[in-house]
Design a protein around this motif. Structure first.
Motif, PDB file in Angstrom:
ATOM      1  N   PRO A   1       0.810  -1.230   0.000  1.00  0.00           N
ATOM      2  CA  PRO A   1       0.000   0.000   0.000  1.00  0.00           C
ATOM      3  C   PRO A   1       0.843   1.281   0.000  1.00  0.00           C
ATOM      4  N   ARG A   2       1.975   1.273   0.687  1.00  0.00           N
ATOM      5  CA  ARG A   2       2.817   2.471   0.711  1.00  0.00           C
ATOM      6  C   ARG A   2       3.427   2.722  -0.664  1.00  0.00           C
ATOM      7  N   LEU A   3       3.863   1.665  -1.354  1.00  0.00           N
ATOM      8  CA  LEU A   3       4.413   1.828  -2.704  1.00  0.00           C
ATOM      9  C   LEU A   3       3.340   2.355  -3.654  1.00  0.00           C
ATOM     10  N   ARG A   4       2.111   1.851  -3.527  1.00  0.00           N
ATOM     11  CA  ARG A   4       1.016   2.338  -4.363  1.00  0.00           C
ATOM     12  C   ARG A   4       0.747   3.820  -4.087  1.00  0.00           C
ATOM     13  N   GLN A   5       0.778   4.180  -2.815  1.00  0.00           N
ATOM     14  CA  GLN A   5       0.558   5.577  -2.441  1.00  0.00           C
ATOM     15  C   GLN A   5       1.638   6.488  -3.035  1.00  0.00           C
ATOM     16  N   LEU A   6       2.886   6.034  -2.975  1.00  0.00           N
ATOM     17  CA  LEU A   6       3.973   6.830  -3.562  1.00  0.00           C
ATOM     18  C   LEU A   6       3.764   7.030  -5.058  1.00  0.00           C
ATOM     19  N   LEU A   7       3.357   5.984  -5.750  1.00  0.00           N
ATOM     20  CA  LEU A   7       3.109   6.091  -7.185  1.00  0.00           C
ATOM     21  C   LEU A   7       1.985   7.081  -7.470  1.00  0.00           C
TER      22      LEU A   7
ATOM     23  N   ASP B   1       2.837  -6.727  -8.143  1.00  0.00           N
ATOM     24  CA  ASP B   1       1.653  -6.318  -7.389  1.00  0.00           C
ATOM     25  C   ASP B   1       0.477  -6.111  -8.341  1.00  0.00           C
ATOM     26  N   ASP B   2      -0.312  -7.160  -8.518  1.00  0.00           N
ATOM     27  CA  ASP B   2      -1.469  -7.089  -9.414  1.00  0.00           C
ATOM     28  C   ASP B   2      -2.465  -6.020  -8.983  1.00  0.00           C
ATOM     29  N   ASP B   3      -2.544  -5.733  -7.693  1.00  0.00           N
ATOM     30  CA  ASP B   3      -3.480  -4.725  -7.201  1.00  0.00           C
ATOM     31  C   ASP B   3      -3.090  -3.317  -7.649  1.00  0.00           C
ATOM     32  N   ALA B   4      -1.886  -3.148  -8.125  1.00  0.00           N
ATOM     33  CA  ALA B   4      -1.426  -1.835  -8.580  1.00  0.00           C
ATOM     34  C   ALA B   4      -1.659  -1.619 -10.072  1.00  0.00           C
ATOM     35  N   ALA B   5      -2.243  -2.589 -10.755  1.00  0.00           N
ATOM     36  CA  ALA B   5      -2.387  -2.505 -12.215  1.00  0.00           C
ATOM     37  C   ALA B   5      -3.129  -1.245 -12.650  1.00  0.00           C
ATOM     38  N   GLY B   6      -4.200  -0.909 -11.978  1.00  0.00           N
ATOM     39  CA  GLY B   6      -4.958   0.286 -12.336  1.00  0.00           C
ATOM     40  C   GLY B   6      -4.143   1.553 -12.158  1.00  0.00           C
ATOM     41  N   LEU B   7      -3.414   1.643 -11.053  1.00  0.00           N
ATOM     42  CA  LEU B   7      -2.556   2.807 -10.804  1.00  0.00           C
ATOM     43  C   LEU B   7      -1.445   2.889 -11.848  1.00  0.00           C
ATOM     44  N   LEU B   8      -0.861   1.740 -12.160  1.00  0.00           N
ATOM     45  CA  LEU B   8       0.202   1.714 -13.166  1.00  0.00           C
ATOM     46  C   LEU B   8      -0.332   2.135 -14.534  1.00  0.00           C
ATOM     47  N   MET B   9      -1.518   1.664 -14.872  1.00  0.00           N
ATOM     48  CA  MET B   9      -2.120   2.031 -16.157  1.00  0.00           C
ATOM     49  C   MET B   9      -2.377   3.538 -16.194  1.00  0.00           C
ATOM     50  N   ASN B  10      -2.918   4.066 -15.113  1.00  0.00           N
ATOM     51  CA  ASN B  10      -3.188   5.500 -15.048  1.00  0.00           C
ATOM     52  C   ASN B  10      -1.889   6.296 -15.185  1.00  0.00           C
ATOM     53  N   ALA B  11      -0.843   5.864 -14.479  1.00  0.00           N
ATOM     54  CA  ALA B  11       0.442   6.563 -14.557  1.00  0.00           C
ATOM     55  C   ALA B  11       1.034   6.460 -15.963  1.00  0.00           C
ATOM     56  N   ALA B  12       0.909   5.294 -16.590  1.00  0.00           N
ATOM     57  CA  ALA B  12       1.447   5.092 -17.940  1.00  0.00           C
ATOM     58  C   ALA B  12       0.735   5.979 -18.961  1.00  0.00           C
ATOM     59  N   GLU B  13      -0.526   6.231 -18.718  1.00  0.00           N
ATOM     60  CA  GLU B  13      -1.306   7.031 -19.665  1.00  0.00           C
ATOM     61  C   GLU B  13      -1.237   8.526 -19.411  1.00  0.00           C
ATOM     62  N   SER B  14      -1.146   8.930 -18.134  1.00  0.00           N
ATOM     63  CA  SER B  14      -1.391  10.353 -17.896  1.00  0.00           C
ATOM     64  C   SER B  14      -0.456  11.056 -16.918  1.00  0.00           C
ATOM     65  N   ASP B  15       0.585  10.414 -16.427  1.00  0.00           N
ATOM     66  CA  ASP B  15       1.488  11.126 -15.529  1.00  0.00           C
ATOM     67  C   ASP B  15       2.154  12.271 -16.278  1.00  0.00           C
TER      68      ASP B  15
END
Length: 186
Positions: free
Chosen positions: A110-116, A137-151
């Motif tokens: 959760p802390r790594l997800r929060q940092l992302l 971390d499969d639970d981070a897939a949505g965050l990773l996708m969002n970061a890949a698209e719009s960071d």
């Protein structure tokens, strides 16, 4: 003080004395090679506070050493470093945790997800994305996708896309289309 001792011919006897001397010399690579003997000393350095460049540099060096040595004690110290006031220390800690997946506790995800998702420093978001991909971390897939698209940062978008392509993730996610920010050749 170390230089004065060396002028008198002093050499460290035993691994603890050697670790103390290497810490005084800030020889982070040699400290990493010592392994478990140096881990408690490096953990103390990582817990130091201070915003001055020298303090941040010491914490970065210690975090690099802990990342290289791995092990449970090193991972506990790196987990604590995820909350450091300096972004460079947080980034090194995140990448170190990702590289040492065998000793990672589930409560760090959760802390790594929060940092992302929330860290203001791109270098930290890159470190978090990298770690989440390496850790699978499969639970981070949505965050990773969002970061890949719009960071806002190209380096974060790249790190997130690379994390999504990691074989450690148990998902199959389409990569975002290339951005138009890449220069074109004539």
């Amino acid at each position: 003080a170390l230089a004065a001792l060396e002028l008198r011919g002093w050499t460290p006897e035993g691994p603890v004395a050697e670790a103390i001397a290497l810490l005084a010399a800030e020889d982070w690579g040699a400290l990493a090679a010592l392994g478990d003997v140096a881990a408690p000393m490096l953990a103390r350095v990582v817990r130091e506070t201070g915003g001055d460049p020298k303090s941040i540099e010491r914490r970065c060096g210690a975090a690099h050493s802990l990342s290289a040595m791995g092990g449970q004690e090193a991972m506990v110290a790196l987990e604590a470093a995820l909350n450091d006031g300096a972004g460079s220390v947080r980034a090194i800690a995140a990448r170190g945790i990702g590289r040492n997946h065998l000793h990672v506790r589930p409560d760090v995800f959760p802390r790594l997800r929060q940092l992302l998702a929330e860290d203001s420093k791109a270098v930290v978001r890159v470190g978090a994305a990298t770690a989440l991909g390496l850790l699978g971390d499969d639970d981070a897939a949505g965050l990773l996708m969002n970061a890949a698209e719009s960071d806002d940062s190209e380096s974060v978008r790249f790190a997130a896309a690379r994390a999504l392509a990691s074989p450690n993730l148990g998902i199959v996610a389409p990569l975002p289309p290339p951005t138009s920010r890449r220069p074109t050749r004539p």
